[in-house]
Design a protein around this motif. Structure first.
Motif, PDB file in Angstrom:
ATOM      1  N   ARG A   8     -59.218  55.059  -5.981  1.00 21.13           N
ATOM      2  CA  ARG A   8     -58.141  55.687  -6.748  1.00 21.13           C
ATOM      3  C   ARG A   8     -57.908  57.117  -6.271  1.00 21.13           C
ATOM      4  O   ARG A   8     -56.760  57.540  -6.077  1.00 21.13           O
ATOM      5  CB  ARG A   8     -58.487  55.684  -8.233  1.00 21.13           C
ATOM      6  CG  ARG A   8     -57.448  54.955  -9.051  1.00 21.13           C
ATOM      7  CD  ARG A   8     -57.785  54.990 -10.509  1.00 21.13           C
ATOM      8  NE  ARG A   8     -58.641  53.839 -10.771  1.00 21.13           N
ATOM      9  CZ  ARG A   8     -59.463  53.725 -11.773  1.00 21.13           C
ATOM     10  NH1 ARG A   8     -59.575  54.700 -12.645  1.00 21.13           N
ATOM     11  NH2 ARG A   8     -60.189  52.652 -11.949  1.00 21.13           N
ATOM     12  N   ALA A   9     -58.967  57.850  -6.077  1.00 20.33           N
ATOM     13  CA  ALA A   9     -58.856  59.238  -5.615  1.00 20.33           C
ATOM     14  C   ALA A   9     -58.289  59.290  -4.197  1.00 20.33           C
ATOM     15  O   ALA A   9     -57.470  60.161  -3.876  1.00 20.33           O
ATOM     16  CB  ALA A   9     -60.215  59.920  -5.666  1.00 20.33           C
ATOM     17  N   ARG A  11     -56.266  57.062  -2.792  1.00 24.75           N
ATOM     18  CA  ARG A  11     -54.844  56.725  -2.877  1.00 24.75           C
ATOM     19  C   ARG A  11     -54.036  57.905  -3.393  1.00 24.75           C
ATOM     20  O   ARG A  11     -52.967  58.219  -2.865  1.00 24.75           O
ATOM     21  CB  ARG A  11     -54.650  55.532  -3.821  1.00 24.75           C
ATOM     22  CG  ARG A  11     -54.245  54.305  -3.085  1.00 24.75           C
ATOM     23  CD  ARG A  11     -53.857  53.196  -4.044  1.00 24.75           C
ATOM     24  NE  ARG A  11     -54.609  52.026  -3.626  1.00 24.75           N
ATOM     25  CZ  ARG A  11     -55.497  51.382  -4.352  1.00 24.75           C
ATOM     26  NH1 ARG A  11     -55.737  51.722  -5.586  1.00 24.75           N
ATOM     27  NH2 ARG A  11     -56.133  50.344  -3.858  1.00 24.75           N
ATOM     28  N   LYS A  12     -54.563  58.561  -4.413  1.00 24.35           N
ATOM     29  CA  LYS A  12     -53.867  59.707  -4.988  1.00 24.35           C
ATOM     30  C   LYS A  12     -53.749  60.838  -3.965  1.00 24.35           C
ATOM     31  O   LYS A  12     -52.696  61.464  -3.833  1.00 24.35           O
ATOM     32  CB  LYS A  12     -54.606  60.206  -6.230  1.00 24.35           C
ATOM     33  CG  LYS A  12     -53.882  61.308  -6.955  1.00 24.35           C
ATOM     34  CD  LYS A  12     -54.578  61.702  -8.236  1.00 24.35           C
ATOM     35  CE  LYS A  12     -53.823  62.801  -8.936  1.00 24.35           C
ATOM     36  NZ  LYS A  12     -54.451  63.196 -10.183  1.00 24.35           N
ATOM     37  N   GLU A  15     -51.059  59.921  -1.466  1.00 26.56           N
ATOM     38  CA  GLU A  15     -49.727  60.098  -2.044  1.00 26.56           C
ATOM     39  C   GLU A  15     -49.359  61.575  -2.112  1.00 26.56           C
ATOM     40  O   GLU A  15     -48.222  61.958  -1.829  1.00 26.56           O
ATOM     41  CB  GLU A  15     -49.669  59.481  -3.440  1.00 26.56           C
ATOM     42  CG  GLU A  15     -49.656  57.982  -3.444  1.00 26.56           C
ATOM     43  CD  GLU A  15     -49.705  57.390  -4.853  1.00 26.56           C
ATOM     44  OE1 GLU A  15     -49.619  58.167  -5.835  1.00 26.56           O
ATOM     45  OE2 GLU A  15     -49.834  56.164  -4.967  1.00 26.56           O
ATOM     46  N   GLN A  16     -50.318  62.409  -2.479  1.00 27.64           N
ATOM     47  CA  GLN A  16     -50.059  63.849  -2.556  1.00 27.64           C
ATOM     48  C   GLN A  16     -49.746  64.424  -1.175  1.00 27.64           C
ATOM     49  O   GLN A  16     -48.854  65.260  -1.023  1.00 27.64           O
ATOM     50  CB  GLN A  16     -51.246  64.572  -3.177  1.00 27.64           C
ATOM     51  CG  GLN A  16     -51.377  64.338  -4.661  1.00 27.64           C
ATOM     52  CD  GLN A  16     -52.627  64.964  -5.244  1.00 27.64           C
ATOM     53  OE1 GLN A  16     -53.581  65.266  -4.531  1.00 27.64           O
ATOM     54  NE2 GLN A  16     -52.636  65.145  -6.552  1.00 27.64           N
ATOM     55  N   TYR A  19     -46.198  63.336  -0.254  1.00 24.78           N
ATOM     56  CA  TYR A  19     -45.211  64.113  -1.001  1.00 24.78           C
ATOM     57  C   TYR A  19     -45.119  65.539  -0.459  1.00 24.78           C
ATOM     58  O   TYR A  19     -44.023  66.072  -0.255  1.00 24.78           O
ATOM     59  CB  TYR A  19     -45.576  64.147  -2.488  1.00 24.78           C
ATOM     60  CG  TYR A  19     -44.645  65.013  -3.297  1.00 24.78           C
ATOM     61  CD1 TYR A  19     -43.387  64.561  -3.666  1.00 24.78           C
ATOM     62  CD2 TYR A  19     -45.017  66.303  -3.665  1.00 24.78           C
ATOM     63  CE1 TYR A  19     -42.523  65.359  -4.396  1.00 24.78           C
ATOM     64  CE2 TYR A  19     -44.161  67.107  -4.391  1.00 24.78           C
ATOM     65  CZ  TYR A  19     -42.912  66.629  -4.757  1.00 24.78           C
ATOM     66  OH  TYR A  19     -42.065  67.434  -5.473  1.00 24.78           O
TER      67      TYR A  19
END
Length: 53
Positions: A8-9, A11-12, A15-16, A19
């Motif tokens: 999860r970390a 993937r986050k 994504e960051q 972005y």
């Protein structure tokens, strides 16, 4: 032995990064366009000044 990663970390974070890269790319593109507009405006002013004489 490798350390376990939190998916999860990871993937986050991905994504960051995506972005952030998109935002910076957009900002750079806008800055480039603004600089080009400023250069065109300066060239037009110089042309008008030259033609006035």
């Amino acid at each position: 032995m490798k350390k376990p990663i939190d998916l999860r970390a990871a993937r986050k974070a991905a994504e960051q990064r995506k972005y952030r890269d998109t935002a910076l790319d957009t900002f750079d593109r806008l800055q480039h366009e603004a600089k080009r507009d400023q250069q065109e405006q300066a060239a037009e002013v110089r042309r008008k000044a030259r033609n006035a004489f």
